[in-house]
Write a protein that holds these residues in place. Structure first.
Motif, PDB file in Angstrom:
ATOM      1  N   TRP A  76       1.790   8.214 -11.977  1.00 20.35           N
ATOM      2  CA  TRP A  76       0.976   7.190 -12.643  1.00 20.35           C
ATOM      3  C   TRP A  76       1.443   5.781 -12.301  1.00 20.35           C
ATOM      4  O   TRP A  76       0.627   4.854 -12.252  1.00 20.35           O
ATOM      5  CB  TRP A  76       0.990   7.406 -14.157  1.00 20.35           C
ATOM      6  N   GLY A  77       2.741   5.609 -12.077  1.00 24.58           N
ATOM      7  CA  GLY A  77       3.213   4.289 -11.673  1.00 24.58           C
ATOM      8  C   GLY A  77       2.606   3.852 -10.354  1.00 24.58           C
ATOM      9  O   GLY A  77       2.197   2.695 -10.180  1.00 24.58           O
ATOM     10  N   THR A  78       2.509   4.780  -9.412  1.00 21.83           N
ATOM     11  CA  THR A  78       1.929   4.468  -8.110  1.00 21.83           C
ATOM     12  C   THR A  78       0.418   4.283  -8.203  1.00 21.83           C
ATOM     13  O   THR A  78      -0.152   3.376  -7.575  1.00 21.83           O
ATOM     14  CB  THR A  78       2.258   5.592  -7.109  1.00 21.83           C
ATOM     15  N   VAL A  79      -0.243   5.139  -8.990  1.00 21.18           N
ATOM     16  CA  VAL A  79      -1.693   5.022  -9.157  1.00 21.18           C
ATOM     17  C   VAL A  79      -2.049   3.679  -9.790  1.00 21.18           C
ATOM     18  O   VAL A  79      -3.072   3.066  -9.446  1.00 21.18           O
ATOM     19  CB  VAL A  79      -2.225   6.197 -10.014  1.00 21.18           C
ATOM     20  N   ALA A  80      -1.202   3.206 -10.712  1.00 23.66           N
ATOM     21  CA  ALA A  80      -1.475   1.925 -11.377  1.00 23.66           C
ATOM     22  C   ALA A  80      -1.540   0.777 -10.383  1.00 23.66           C
ATOM     23  O   ALA A  80      -2.335  -0.162 -10.552  1.00 23.66           O
ATOM     24  CB  ALA A  80      -0.398   1.650 -12.429  1.00 23.66           C
ATOM     25  N   ASP A  81      -0.710   0.808  -9.329  1.00 22.54           N
ATOM     26  CA  ASP A  81      -0.770  -0.234  -8.302  1.00 22.54           C
ATOM     27  C   ASP A  81      -2.141  -0.260  -7.631  1.00 22.54           C
ATOM     28  O   ASP A  81      -2.600  -1.308  -7.182  1.00 22.54           O
ATOM     29  CB  ASP A  81       0.299   0.016  -7.233  1.00 22.54           C
ATOM     30  N   ARG A  82      -2.783   0.870  -7.573  1.00 22.60           N
ATOM     31  CA  ARG A  82      -4.033   0.985  -6.843  1.00 22.60           C
ATOM     32  C   ARG A  82      -5.258   0.668  -7.716  1.00 22.60           C
ATOM     33  O   ARG A  82      -6.161  -0.043  -7.295  1.00 22.60           O
ATOM     34  CB  ARG A  82      -4.157   2.400  -6.258  1.00 22.60           C
ATOM     35  N   ILE A  83      -5.287   1.212  -8.947  1.00 19.32           N
ATOM     36  CA  ILE A  83      -6.490   1.040  -9.767  1.00 19.32           C
ATOM     37  C   ILE A  83      -6.379  -0.135 -10.739  1.00 19.32           C
ATOM     38  O   ILE A  83      -7.369  -0.508 -11.383  1.00 19.32           O
ATOM     39  CB  ILE A  83      -6.802   2.324 -10.563  1.00 19.32           C
ATOM     40  N   SER A 199      -3.615  -6.782 -12.893  1.00 21.00           N
ATOM     41  CA  SER A 199      -2.912  -6.980 -11.623  1.00 21.00           C
ATOM     42  C   SER A 199      -2.916  -5.664 -10.876  1.00 21.00           C
ATOM     43  O   SER A 199      -2.839  -4.590 -11.482  1.00 21.00           O
ATOM     44  CB  SER A 199      -1.474  -7.464 -11.863  1.00 21.00           C
ATOM     45  N   ARG A 200      -3.035  -5.760  -9.555  1.00 24.07           N
ATOM     46  CA  ARG A 200      -3.026  -4.556  -8.713  1.00 24.07           C
ATOM     47  C   ARG A 200      -2.576  -4.967  -7.325  1.00 24.07           C
ATOM     48  O   ARG A 200      -2.486  -6.148  -7.002  1.00 24.07           O
ATOM     49  CB  ARG A 200      -4.404  -3.906  -8.656  1.00 24.07           C
ATOM     50  N   SER A 201      -2.281  -3.971  -6.504  1.00 23.94           N
ATOM     51  CA  SER A 201      -1.895  -4.251  -5.129  1.00 23.94           C
ATOM     52  C   SER A 201      -3.139  -4.467  -4.281  1.00 23.94           C
ATOM     53  O   SER A 201      -4.023  -3.595  -4.249  1.00 23.94           O
ATOM     54  CB  SER A 201      -1.082  -3.083  -4.560  1.00 23.94           C
ATOM     55  N   PRO A 202      -3.248  -5.602  -3.574  1.00 19.18           N
ATOM     56  CA  PRO A 202      -4.424  -5.843  -2.742  1.00 19.18           C
ATOM     57  C   PRO A 202      -4.466  -4.950  -1.511  1.00 19.18           C
ATOM     58  O   PRO A 202      -5.477  -4.884  -0.829  1.00 19.18           O
ATOM     59  CB  PRO A 202      -4.282  -7.320  -2.353  1.00 19.18           C
ATOM     60  N   ARG A 203      -3.340  -4.254  -1.232  1.00 22.36           N
ATOM     61  CA  ARG A 203      -3.266  -3.422  -0.025  1.00 22.36           C
ATOM     62  C   ARG A 203      -3.317  -1.945  -0.353  1.00 22.36           C
ATOM     63  O   ARG A 203      -2.935  -1.102   0.448  1.00 22.36           O
ATOM     64  CB  ARG A 203      -1.977  -3.728   0.732  1.00 22.36           C
ATOM     65  N   ALA A 204      -3.746  -1.598  -1.562  1.00 22.47           N
ATOM     66  CA  ALA A 204      -3.714  -0.200  -1.989  1.00 22.47           C
ATOM     67  C   ALA A 204      -4.655   0.657  -1.140  1.00 22.47           C
ATOM     68  O   ALA A 204      -5.762   0.264  -0.800  1.00 22.47           O
ATOM     69  CB  ALA A 204      -4.116  -0.104  -3.454  1.00 22.47           C
ATOM     70  N   ARG A 275       7.092  12.046   7.289  1.00 22.91           N
ATOM     71  CA  ARG A 275       6.190  12.220   8.430  1.00 22.91           C
ATOM     72  C   ARG A 275       4.926  11.390   8.266  1.00 22.91           C
ATOM     73  O   ARG A 275       4.452  10.760   9.217  1.00 22.91           O
ATOM     74  CB  ARG A 275       5.834  13.703   8.585  1.00 22.91           C
ATOM     75  N   ARG A 276       4.368  11.386   7.056  1.00 24.18           N
ATOM     76  CA  ARG A 276       3.142  10.624   6.834  1.00 24.18           C
ATOM     77  C   ARG A 276       3.408   9.111   6.899  1.00 24.18           C
ATOM     78  O   ARG A 276       2.564   8.344   7.368  1.00 24.18           O
ATOM     79  CB  ARG A 276       2.525  10.997   5.482  1.00 24.18           C
ATOM     80  N   THR A 277       4.581   8.685   6.445  1.00 22.25           N
ATOM     81  CA  THR A 277       4.934   7.269   6.541  1.00 22.25           C
ATOM     82  C   THR A 277       5.035   6.842   8.004  1.00 22.25           C
ATOM     83  O   THR A 277       4.519   5.788   8.410  1.00 22.25           O
ATOM     84  CB  THR A 277       6.266   6.991   5.826  1.00 22.25           C
ATOM     85  N   ALA A 278       5.705   7.681   8.824  1.00 21.82           N
ATOM     86  CA  ALA A 278       5.847   7.369  10.247  1.00 21.82           C
ATOM     87  C   ALA A 278       4.497   7.322  10.958  1.00 21.82           C
ATOM     88  O   ALA A 278       4.295   6.549  11.901  1.00 21.82           O
ATOM     89  CB  ALA A 278       6.749   8.408  10.915  1.00 21.82           C
ATOM     90  N   ALA A 279       3.529   8.120  10.463  1.00 24.57           N
ATOM     91  CA  ALA A 279       2.203   8.147  11.069  1.00 24.57           C
ATOM     92  C   ALA A 279       1.271   7.093  10.476  1.00 24.57           C
ATOM     93  O   ALA A 279       0.109   6.989  10.883  1.00 24.57           O
ATOM     94  CB  ALA A 279       1.587   9.536  10.896  1.00 24.57           C
ATOM     95  N   GLY A 280       1.756   6.321   9.497  1.00 25.97           N
ATOM     96  CA  GLY A 280       0.923   5.291   8.881  1.00 25.97           C
ATOM     97  C   GLY A 280      -0.125   5.837   7.947  1.00 25.97           C
ATOM     98  O   GLY A 280      -1.134   5.171   7.675  1.00 25.97           O
ATOM     99  N   ARG A 281       0.093   7.045   7.420  1.00 27.21           N
ATOM    100  CA  ARG A 281      -0.883   7.662   6.513  1.00 27.21           C
ATOM    101  C   ARG A 281      -0.457   7.430   5.066  1.00 27.21           C
ATOM    102  O   ARG A 281       0.712   7.191   4.777  1.00 27.21           O
ATOM    103  CB  ARG A 281      -0.998   9.157   6.812  1.00 27.21           C
ATOM    104  N   PRO A 282      -1.393   7.486   4.103  1.00 28.70           N
ATOM    105  CA  PRO A 282      -1.050   7.202   2.708  1.00 28.70           C
ATOM    106  C   PRO A 282      -0.080   8.228   2.127  1.00 28.70           C
ATOM    107  O   PRO A 282      -0.173   9.432   2.424  1.00 28.70           O
ATOM    108  CB  PRO A 282      -2.400   7.260   1.978  1.00 28.70           C
ATOM    109  N   GLU A 418       3.481  -6.327  -5.376  1.00 29.89           N
ATOM    110  CA  GLU A 418       2.342  -5.441  -5.189  1.00 29.89           C
ATOM    111  C   GLU A 418       2.736  -3.967  -5.243  1.00 29.89           C
ATOM    112  O   GLU A 418       1.893  -3.091  -5.298  1.00 29.89           O
ATOM    113  CB  GLU A 418       1.623  -5.740  -3.868  1.00 29.89           C
ATOM    114  N   ARG A 419       4.056  -3.698  -5.270  1.00 26.19           N
ATOM    115  CA  ARG A 419       4.532  -2.317  -5.382  1.00 26.19           C
ATOM    116  C   ARG A 419       5.298  -2.117  -6.688  1.00 26.19           C
ATOM    117  O   ARG A 419       6.132  -1.223  -6.800  1.00 26.19           O
ATOM    118  CB  ARG A 419       5.410  -1.977  -4.174  1.00 26.19           C
ATOM    119  N   SER A 420       4.985  -2.911  -7.697  1.00 23.30           N
ATOM    120  CA  SER A 420       5.692  -2.848  -8.972  1.00 23.30           C
ATOM    121  C   SER A 420       5.517  -1.497  -9.650  1.00 23.30           C
ATOM    122  O   SER A 420       6.460  -0.948 -10.229  1.00 23.30           O
ATOM    123  CB  SER A 420       5.198  -3.950  -9.912  1.00 23.30           C
ATOM    124  N   GLY A 421       4.301  -0.955  -9.617  1.00 26.03           N
ATOM    125  CA  GLY A 421       4.072   0.337 -10.257  1.00 26.03           C
ATOM    126  C   GLY A 421       4.854   1.440  -9.587  1.00 26.03           C
ATOM    127  O   GLY A 421       5.438   2.304 -10.246  1.00 26.03           O
TER     128      GLY A 421
END
Length: 567
Positions: A76-83, A199-204, A275-282, A418-421
């Motif tokens: 939920w902390g991560t989802v909060a940054d997005r929504i 407040s939310r992350s503009p790059r979510a 692996r997903r971070t290295a590939a630039g995936r969410p 922007e990554r507070s959550g």
């Protein structure tokens, strides 16, 4: 609070008064979940009498909430940054209050457990989101003060909860222990809507659902294993495990299986995330946050400190009620000293923050906690007066008020806004794992010591082995609740003083163990260092990976001139 929908990390709008009123609403939201967890512990005996719960149901009324809460904090902390963080806080409060109303009107143990599961989801939405809103809405010295208010609210509510719960349960009904959340929740919703900006992350990006599931399984099984190892056995079954109509029939303990699942799911989660971070995936979160020294070392220190913090709250109410004979309400009055100390610390933080670094305030607070808890270990006994206990609790609460919030500030100060959550979820999860491990260890110390001392004392009285075993099992399995009954029964009256002494000794050892963990936590804070006001992002850029593909957060999130001196 911070008007950051369009520009993350922008200065908080609406004026200082509005921001601080928003902080009040956020702090009350934290109080909602902390008070509820402590109220339920007081109300359980009355719930058992009214609903006719089995011993297995009693356990799940308490543990179902804890497991869901621990399992989904990070999600939920991560989802909060997005929504949107305010939106997530409002959703969490609504879910929590709706589940509380359901819990207040249920007519069966199964329905109550279901309501507690939903409460766990709501509580996990609230806690990390309050942290990220403070991190996004305040900067510099004001952030330290805001975290002090947040932390003192937690410390104070841990003590106020049993008092409120004892009063509601004994004067009205255990159902009001849940029903009280409705008016409080309405006040929070109004306060958040009026005084807290979104407040939310503009790059979510998209939410990694598979990663979220793996994370939930990892932390749920870890929390279950740590909490229930003493009950069901760490390797082989020592007590049947029941989940509804189903009973665990294997000789291998479900705790061992849970830890195996933790290891497997955790490994898959880490490998998959890298692996997903290295590939630039969410991904649910990225490990590059641990490249920030203050975040990495602060989380380690927070986890260790959590092993000892609030640990005494596990055993002290049992000792006060079962050995000294206090009622639930009287126990709450004694614990009120902890709340007073915690709130007193929040008033002093403003003065201290102008003279000391955040790390120095953390260390001062932990030292006060050590003094308070060790003092309890020295004074506890079968005939101890509340007047000897209250000063120790005040000192302990004072330390909690200083250390908890300021350590949280240290952990999050260099996390990009922007990554507070995401950062708040990781920090809350680290504390929750530390708390679960502390409860497991301190619970083992308490009940193992109580059983051994009682058995030894009864042996000295010449009690036969079979009768000795029966008395020891009754006292240990009831968490001391059988002690008053021993004194009332002429056949066991001679064993009552021995049981009181044994349980007092066990509570003392638990206090000294908690103090020992706090000493380790104090040593862990030394790794935070003191860069004389510098920031700790030196490892952040290098650890993000070349394939991230997103712009580096700008330093203006937290103005350098306003940043507090953080180790």
């Amino acid at each position: 609070m911070g008007q950051a929908t369009a520009q993350e990390g922008a200065p908080a709008g609406g004026g200082d008064r509005r921001r601080w009123l928003g902080l009040v609403a956020i702090s009350v939201a934290v109080a909602l979940i902390i008070v509820d967890s402590t109220i339920v512990n007081v109300a359980v005996p009355y719930i058992v009498d009214d609903l006719g719960l089995t011993s297995s149901q009693v356990q799940w009324v308490q543990e179902s909430y804890t497991l869901v809460f621990a399992a989904t904090l990070l999600i939920w902390g991560t989802v909060a940054d997005r929504i949107g963080r305010r939106r997530m806080l409002l959703i969490g409060v609504v879910v929590f209050v709706a589940a509380s109303v359901l819990a207040a009107v249920v007519g069966s143990g199964e329905a109550l457990i279901g309501a507690r599961i939903v409460q766990g989801f709501g509580g996990a939405m609230i806690l990390p989101t309050t942290l990220s809103l403070i991190n996004a809405g305040f900067t510099g010295r004001e952030r330290g003060i805001a975290f002090a208010v947040w932390g003192s609210t937690i410390g104070g509510m841990v003590a106020v909860g049993p008092l409120l719960g004892g009063w509601l349960t004994t004067s009205f009904s255990w159902r009001w222990a849940f029903g009280i959340n409705l008016p409080i929740g309405l006040l929070i919703v109004v306060g958040v809507l009026l005084f807290v900006d979104e407040s939310r992350s503009p790059r979510a990006g998209r939410i990694d659902l598979v990663g979220a599931l793996l994370s939930a399984v990892t932390f749920a099984t870890l929390a279950f294993g740590l909490i229930e190892g003493r009950t069901y056995g760490w390797w082989t079954v020592t007590k049947p495990f029941q989940l509804g109509p189903w009973t665990w029939s294997s000789g291998l303990s479900p705790v061992a299986v849970a830890f195996a699942v933790t290891l497997l799911a955790g490994t898959v989660f880490v490998v998959r995330t890298l692996r997903r971070t290295a590939a630039g995936r969410p991904t649910l979160f990225r490990f590059d946050l641990f490249g920030i020294r203050s975040f990495r070392n602060g989380n380690i220190a927070a986890m260790i400190v959590s092993l000892g913090e609030f640990g005494i709250v596990l055993s002290l109410p049992l000792w006060l009620q079962n050995v000294l004979g206090y009622t639930a309400f009287q126990t709450g009055l004694v614990l009120l000293a902890l709340a007073i100390g915690s709130f007193a610390a929040s008033g002093l933080v403003t003065v201290l923050s102008a003279r000391l670094t955040a790390a120095a305030i953390v260390r001062t607070g932990i030292v006060a906690e050590i003094v308070g808890v060790a003092g309890l270990g020295l004074v506890i006994g079968p005939s101890t007066s509340w007047a000897a206990v209250a000063p120790c609790l005040f000192v302990y609460g004072f330390g909690v008020g200083l250390a908890t919030a300021q350590l949280t500030g240290v952990v999050l100060v260099d996390v990009p806004v922007e990554r507070s959550g995401e950062g708040s979820g990781l920090q809350s999860t680290a504390r929750q794992v530390g708390s679960a491990l502390g409860i497991a260890i301190l619970g083992t110390v308490l009940f193992t010591t109580a059983g051994a001392r009682l058995d030894s004392g009864l042996t000295d009285l010449g009690v036969p082995a079979s009768a000795r075993t029966a008395v020891v099992n009754a006292v240990v399995e009831s968490a001391g609740g059988a002690i008053p009954g021993l004194a009332k029964d002429p056949r066991t009256a001679a064993a009552a003083p021995v049981a009181e002494q044994a349980f007092s000794d066990a509570t003392r050892y638990a206090a000294f163990t908690a103090a020992g963990f706090l000493v380790l936590g104090l040593l862990a804070t030394l790794s935070l260092g003191d860069p004389r006001g510098g920031r700790h992002r030196e490892g952040y850029a290098a650890s993000r990976g070349p394939s991230d593909g997103r712009p580096e957060p700008v330093a203006e999130d937290v103005p350098e001139t306003d940043a507090p001196a953080v180790p």
